[in-house]
Design a protein around this motif. Sequence first.
Motif, PDB file in Angstrom:
ATOM      1  N   THR A  97      42.248  69.452 163.743  1.00  0.00           N
ATOM      2  CA  THR A  97      43.456  69.067 163.001  1.00  0.00           C
ATOM      3  C   THR A  97      43.921  67.662 163.373  1.00  0.00           C
ATOM      4  O   THR A  97      44.601  67.005 162.584  1.00  0.00           O
ATOM      5  N   GLU A  98      43.546  67.185 164.560  1.00  0.00           N
ATOM      6  CA  GLU A  98      43.942  65.844 164.995  1.00  0.00           C
ATOM      7  C   GLU A  98      43.310  64.745 164.146  1.00  0.00           C
ATOM      8  O   GLU A  98      43.829  63.628 164.083  1.00  0.00           O
ATOM      9  N   ILE A  99      42.165  65.047 163.512  1.00  0.00           N
ATOM     10  CA  ILE A  99      41.535  64.029 162.656  1.00  0.00           C
ATOM     11  C   ILE A  99      41.619  64.421 161.177  1.00  0.00           C
ATOM     12  O   ILE A  99      41.000  63.773 160.330  1.00  0.00           O
ATOM     13  N   SER A 100      42.363  65.486 160.882  1.00  0.00           N
ATOM     14  CA  SER A 100      42.536  65.923 159.495  1.00  0.00           C
ATOM     15  C   SER A 100      43.880  65.424 158.969  1.00  0.00           C
ATOM     16  O   SER A 100      44.933  65.963 159.339  1.00  0.00           O
ATOM     17  N   PRO A 101      43.880  64.402 158.114  1.00  0.00           N
ATOM     18  CA  PRO A 101      45.143  63.834 157.622  1.00  0.00           C
ATOM     19  C   PRO A 101      46.079  64.862 156.992  1.00  0.00           C
ATOM     20  O   PRO A 101      47.295  64.767 157.132  1.00  0.00           O
ATOM     21  N   SER A 102      45.519  65.846 156.301  1.00  0.00           N
ATOM     22  CA  SER A 102      46.357  66.822 155.600  1.00  0.00           C
ATOM     23  C   SER A 102      46.912  67.904 156.526  1.00  0.00           C
ATOM     24  O   SER A 102      47.853  68.610 156.171  1.00  0.00           O
ATOM     25  N   ASP A 103      46.363  68.040 157.709  1.00  0.00           N
ATOM     26  CA  ASP A 103      46.803  69.092 158.638  1.00  0.00           C
ATOM     27  C   ASP A 103      47.608  68.569 159.819  1.00  0.00           C
ATOM     28  O   ASP A 103      48.418  69.296 160.390  1.00  0.00           O
ATOM     29  N   ARG A 104      47.377  67.322 160.172  1.00  0.00           N
ATOM     30  CA  ARG A 104      47.938  66.772 161.411  1.00  0.00           C
ATOM     31  C   ARG A 104      49.457  66.747 161.431  1.00  0.00           C
ATOM     32  O   ARG A 104      50.084  66.910 162.478  1.00  0.00           O
ATOM     33  N   THR A 105      50.078  66.568 160.270  1.00  0.00           N
ATOM     34  CA  THR A 105      51.536  66.407 160.225  1.00  0.00           C
ATOM     35  C   THR A 105      52.287  67.655 159.775  1.00  0.00           C
ATOM     36  O   THR A 105      53.485  67.592 159.510  1.00  0.00           O
ATOM     37  N   LEU A 106      51.584  68.783 159.687  1.00  0.00           N
ATOM     38  CA  LEU A 106      52.233  70.015 159.227  1.00  0.00           C
ATOM     39  C   LEU A 106      53.230  70.541 160.251  1.00  0.00           C
ATOM     40  O   LEU A 106      53.003  70.456 161.460  1.00  0.00           O
ATOM     41  N   SER A 107      54.314  71.104 159.768  1.00  0.00           N
ATOM     42  CA  SER A 107      55.297  71.735 160.646  1.00  0.00           C
ATOM     43  C   SER A 107      54.788  73.129 161.022  1.00  0.00           C
ATOM     44  O   SER A 107      53.876  73.663 160.370  1.00  0.00           O
ATOM     45  N   PRO A 108      55.362  73.752 162.072  1.00  0.00           N
ATOM     46  CA  PRO A 108      54.948  75.118 162.444  1.00  0.00           C
ATOM     47  C   PRO A 108      55.036  76.102 161.284  1.00  0.00           C
ATOM     48  O   PRO A 108      54.155  76.950 161.110  1.00  0.00           O
ATOM     49  N   ASP A 109      56.080  76.000 160.466  1.00  0.00           N
ATOM     50  CA  ASP A 109      56.223  76.893 159.313  1.00  0.00           C
ATOM     51  C   ASP A 109      55.125  76.649 158.281  1.00  0.00           C
ATOM     52  O   ASP A 109      54.587  77.597 157.691  1.00  0.00           O
ATOM     53  N   GLN A 110      54.800  75.400 158.067  1.00  0.00           N
ATOM     54  CA  GLN A 110      53.735  75.067 157.112  1.00  0.00           C
ATOM     55  C   GLN A 110      52.374  75.550 157.613  1.00  0.00           C
ATOM     56  O   GLN A 110      51.551  76.014 156.830  1.00  0.00           O
ATOM     57  N   ILE A 111      52.167  75.473 158.925  1.00  0.00           N
ATOM     58  CA  ILE A 111      50.913  75.966 159.505  1.00  0.00           C
ATOM     59  C   ILE A 111      50.799  77.474 159.311  1.00  0.00           C
ATOM     60  O   ILE A 111      49.740  77.985 158.929  1.00  0.00           O
ATOM     61  N   ARG A 112      51.892  78.179 159.585  1.00  0.00           N
ATOM     62  CA  ARG A 112      51.892  79.640 159.389  1.00  0.00           C
ATOM     63  C   ARG A 112      51.584  79.984 157.938  1.00  0.00           C
ATOM     64  O   ARG A 112      50.812  80.910 157.645  1.00  0.00           O
ATOM     65  N   SER A 113      52.186  79.232 157.023  1.00  0.00           N
ATOM     66  CA  SER A 113      51.948  79.468 155.599  1.00  0.00           C
ATOM     67  C   SER A 113      50.484  79.227 155.239  1.00  0.00           C
ATOM     68  O   SER A 113      49.885  80.012 154.480  1.00  0.00           O
ATOM     69  N   LYS A 114      49.904  78.173 155.779  1.00  0.00           N
ATOM     70  CA  LYS A 114      48.490  77.873 155.528  1.00  0.00           C
ATOM     71  C   LYS A 114      47.608  79.018 155.996  1.00  0.00           C
ATOM     72  O   LYS A 114      46.687  79.455 155.293  1.00  0.00           O
ATOM     73  N   LYS A 115      47.881  79.509 157.191  1.00  0.00           N
ATOM     74  CA  LYS A 115      47.073  80.590 157.768  1.00  0.00           C
ATOM     75  C   LYS A 115      47.190  81.871 156.954  1.00  0.00           C
ATOM     76  O   LYS A 115      46.199  82.582 156.740  1.00  0.00           O
ATOM     77  N   ILE A 116      48.386  82.159 156.485  1.00  0.00           N
ATOM     78  CA  ILE A 116      48.600  83.357 155.660  1.00  0.00           C
ATOM     79  C   ILE A 116      47.819  83.244 154.360  1.00  0.00           C
ATOM     80  O   ILE A 116      47.148  84.191 153.932  1.00  0.00           O
ATOM     81  N   ASN A 117      47.900  82.086 153.721  1.00  0.00           N
ATOM     82  CA  ASN A 117      47.176  81.868 152.464  1.00  0.00           C
ATOM     83  C   ASN A 117      45.666  82.004 152.656  1.00  0.00           C
ATOM     84  O   ASN A 117      44.961  82.556 151.804  1.00  0.00           O
ATOM     85  N   VAL A 118      45.168  81.498 153.779  1.00  0.00           N
ATOM     86  CA  VAL A 118      43.747  81.604 154.089  1.00  0.00           C
ATOM     87  C   VAL A 118      43.352  83.071 154.249  1.00  0.00           C
ATOM     88  O   VAL A 118      42.355  83.526 153.672  1.00  0.00           O
ATOM     89  N   ASP A 119      44.136  83.807 155.029  1.00  0.00           N
ATOM     90  CA  ASP A 119      43.823  85.219 155.266  1.00  0.00           C
ATOM     91  C   ASP A 119      43.850  86.018 153.967  1.00  0.00           C
ATOM     92  O   ASP A 119      42.982  86.870 153.733  1.00  0.00           O
ATOM     93  N   VAL A 120      44.832  85.740 153.129  1.00  0.00           N
ATOM     94  CA  VAL A 120      44.934  86.446 151.840  1.00  0.00           C
ATOM     95  C   VAL A 120      43.722  86.140 150.974  1.00  0.00           C
ATOM     96  O   VAL A 120      43.149  87.029 150.340  1.00  0.00           O
TER      97      VAL A 120
END
Length: 201
Positions: free
Chosen positions: A96-119
């Motif tokens: 995520t440190e070299i991923s422009p779209s992931d590096r600046t996500l907030s904790p809530d946005q990260i949780r949302s990303k993970k949920i969407n992936v799992d679904v």
Amino acid sequence: MQATPELDAEIMLNADVYIQGWAVAIATEANLLLEIGKHQEAKELLALQIPLFKQVAERWAKALINDENTYLSTAYRFTNSRFKNHIASERVERITEISPSDRTLSPDQIRSKKINVDVEFEMSYSSAKFDQTWTHRQIAVAEYLDGLSELSARLEGLESFANLCESRGVKSSREILPGADTEPGIYIREHPGFVNIPKSA
């Protein structure tokens, strides 16, 4: 710099050889400059080369993480349970440190990303669309990007070391590095040099 990043084994292999060679060349030149006390020249070299290196790493991360499925266009797709035996959470964080779209996500946005992936992976079509071949390809992508992230971090660490050499005013970086006869181990920076951390610590 000119290679077009894409998920192609031959292109990735060739690019990896060049990228690693580039990182070694930067580190070697900077270390030689530090050894002869040319701290400012080493800092200027690293200040010029590190942003270029990170730019290339980020281009590769963006290309390899991108997916036609928008829910999976994130490094956090590697946190899904299908990868748990192959991709450690620490590796995902490094990517995520070299991923422009992931590096600046907030904790809530990260949780949302993970949920969407799992679904997405639980959908009825997932077993056919995201088969074993796809999974193995993603593991290879994660390893590749983790390597780029590690090289980038090492160069940044060398930049910090160059700053340390300058701030201490040493004539050579060898003055503050553990000597050849020093016991093997992990060392932490502490005035005036480095302190060994015992294995039992």
